[in-house]
Design a protein around this motif. Sequence first.
Motif, PDB file in Angstrom:
ATOM      1  N   VAL A 110     -38.901 -27.442   0.598  1.00 20.53           N
ATOM      2  CA  VAL A 110     -38.816 -28.300  -0.577  1.00 20.53           C
ATOM      3  C   VAL A 110     -39.832 -27.890  -1.503  1.00 20.53           C
ATOM      4  CG1 VAL A 110     -38.311 -30.487  -1.621  1.00 20.53           C
ATOM      5  CG2 VAL A 110     -37.409 -29.741   0.785  1.00 20.53           C
ATOM      6  N   GLY A 111     -39.624 -27.455  -2.910  1.00 19.95           N
ATOM      7  CA  GLY A 111     -40.693 -27.311  -3.610  1.00 19.95           C
ATOM      8  C   GLY A 111     -40.911 -28.414  -4.928  1.00 19.95           C
ATOM      9  N   PRO A 112     -41.674 -28.220  -5.744  1.00 17.16           N
ATOM     10  CA  PRO A 112     -42.025 -29.096  -6.847  1.00 17.16           C
ATOM     11  C   PRO A 112     -40.857 -29.732  -7.433  1.00 17.16           C
ATOM     12  CG  PRO A 112     -43.480 -27.133  -7.017  1.00 17.16           C
ATOM     13  CD  PRO A 112     -42.363 -26.755  -5.940  1.00 17.16           C
ATOM     14  N   SER A 113     -40.744 -30.846  -7.777  1.00 16.26           N
ATOM     15  CA  SER A 113     -39.438 -31.423  -8.559  1.00 16.26           C
ATOM     16  C   SER A 113     -40.021 -32.459  -9.603  1.00 16.26           C
ATOM     17  CB  SER A 113     -38.684 -32.162  -7.539  1.00 16.26           C
ATOM     18  OG  SER A 113     -37.750 -32.687  -8.062  1.00 16.26           O
ATOM     19  N   PRO A 114     -40.003 -32.109 -10.828  1.00 12.86           N
ATOM     20  CA  PRO A 114     -39.167 -30.811 -11.306  1.00 12.86           C
ATOM     21  C   PRO A 114     -40.417 -29.851 -11.555  1.00 12.86           C
ATOM     22  CG  PRO A 114     -40.048 -32.328 -13.017  1.00 12.86           C
ATOM     23  CD  PRO A 114     -40.151 -33.210 -11.922  1.00 12.86           C
ATOM     24  N   ASP A 115     -39.873 -28.580 -12.145  1.00 13.68           N
ATOM     25  CA  ASP A 115     -40.695 -27.578 -12.229  1.00 13.68           C
ATOM     26  C   ASP A 115     -40.432 -26.637 -13.278  1.00 13.68           C
ATOM     27  OD1 ASP A 115     -42.885 -25.937 -11.506  1.00 13.68           O
ATOM     28  OD2 ASP A 115     -41.900 -24.730  -9.918  1.00 13.68           O
ATOM     29  N   ALA A 116     -41.244 -26.009 -13.807  1.00 16.07           N
ATOM     30  CA  ALA A 116     -40.920 -25.133 -15.083  1.00 16.07           C
ATOM     31  C   ALA A 116     -41.161 -23.603 -14.600  1.00 16.07           C
ATOM     32  CB  ALA A 116     -42.001 -25.386 -16.326  1.00 16.07           C
ATOM     33  N   ILE A 117     -40.013 -23.133 -14.753  1.00 18.11           N
ATOM     34  CA  ILE A 117     -39.750 -21.807 -14.153  1.00 18.11           C
ATOM     35  C   ILE A 117     -39.872 -20.651 -15.244  1.00 18.11           C
ATOM     36  CG2 ILE A 117     -38.305 -20.010 -13.068  1.00 18.11           C
ATOM     37  CD1 ILE A 117     -39.007 -22.293 -11.256  1.00 18.11           C
ATOM     38  N   SER A 118     -40.669 -19.825 -15.220  1.00 14.19           N
ATOM     39  CA  SER A 118     -41.182 -18.765 -16.068  1.00 14.19           C
ATOM     40  C   SER A 118     -39.747 -18.177 -16.981  1.00 14.19           C
ATOM     41  CB  SER A 118     -41.956 -17.677 -15.482  1.00 14.19           C
ATOM     42  OG  SER A 118     -42.541 -16.887 -16.658  1.00 14.19           O
ATOM     43  N   GLY A 119     -40.089 -18.645 -18.001  1.00 13.06           N
ATOM     44  CA  GLY A 119     -38.907 -17.975 -19.019  1.00 13.06           C
ATOM     45  C   GLY A 119     -37.594 -18.676 -19.108  1.00 13.06           C
ATOM     46  N   LEU A 120     -37.394 -19.766 -18.201  1.00 17.13           N
ATOM     47  CA  LEU A 120     -35.863 -20.351 -17.975  1.00 17.13           C
ATOM     48  C   LEU A 120     -36.038 -21.805 -18.082  1.00 17.13           C
ATOM     49  CD1 LEU A 120     -34.916 -18.081 -14.909  1.00 17.13           C
ATOM     50  CD2 LEU A 120     -34.295 -17.550 -17.256  1.00 17.13           C
ATOM     51  N   GLY A 121     -37.101 -22.275 -18.620  1.00 22.43           N
ATOM     52  CA  GLY A 121     -37.037 -23.695 -18.898  1.00 22.43           C
ATOM     53  C   GLY A 121     -37.323 -24.434 -17.414  1.00 22.43           C
ATOM     54  N   THR A 126     -36.566 -27.478  -6.932  1.00 20.86           N
ATOM     55  CA  THR A 126     -36.801 -25.972  -6.542  1.00 20.86           C
ATOM     56  C   THR A 126     -37.105 -26.196  -4.946  1.00 20.86           C
ATOM     57  OG1 THR A 126     -39.212 -26.490  -6.553  1.00 20.86           O
ATOM     58  CG2 THR A 126     -38.018 -25.751  -8.463  1.00 20.86           C
ATOM     59  N   ILE A 127     -36.721 -24.825  -4.749  1.00 21.42           N
ATOM     60  CA  ILE A 127     -37.082 -24.257  -3.381  1.00 21.42           C
ATOM     61  C   ILE A 127     -38.381 -23.582  -3.273  1.00 21.42           C
ATOM     62  CG2 ILE A 127     -36.323 -23.243  -1.042  1.00 21.42           C
ATOM     63  CD1 ILE A 127     -34.794 -25.716  -1.730  1.00 21.42           C
TER      64      ILE A 127
END
Length: 230
Positions: A110-121, A126-127
């Motif tokens: 389980v990844g950061p929540s929320p998270d800014a993904i490069s170029g996609l907002g 996240t995983i």
Amino acid sequence: MNKLFLIALILFGFATSQRANADAIFTLNYDSCSGGCGLNGQGTSNNNFGYVTLHQVDASTVSVTVSLSQDVGLDTDFVNTGNGFNHEPFAFNVDKLVTVTGISNPYFIVGPSPDAISGLGTFSNTIACASNCPPGASGADLLGDSLIFTTSDGSSLSISDFVANSKGYFFAADVIGPSGNTGEVAANGAPIITNGSDVPEPTSIALLGSSLIALGAVRFLRRPLNVFRR
């Protein structure tokens, strides 16, 4: 119409109304990779890097299955670009607070929540790659092309709660694509909804059969006895 037969039809209608839950299938169609992960170049939306399938398990649980494309000339795999840094293996956006469990890929957590993904907002969930997640294109074979996990809010989570983020993307994945380039691809189109089969399930057929037998027995017992005289 015979009343008993009408009751049987009503019972059958109730039984067969219990269909398999609908699925929503999204296509990872948008190429956000630098230089382009697909054969159409960066910024194009007519690609097929794979599918994300949402399945309604129960009233509060939705399973997520990511199947990256393995078609000839379209081979796509997960990749760990730059050890994270806004390039998580998978990101999704849901308008409720959810718990993620049952991640199938041993390299993912389980990844950061929320998270800014490069170029996609920014995505709500996240995983991410675990500490042993191999970096770069050389690790793509280990990370593979599939991912399954379960989301739940403990009360009333549905497929419709999975929504586009502020930039219009539902999902994003960090991949190595057919071109050999790596980066993020995304789903920005409406899903295909599948409603399941209209064929009655075995339990429905069994219920119909037992209902008819029971109603037949009741009818038989209610019949007047015929007394045969010599």
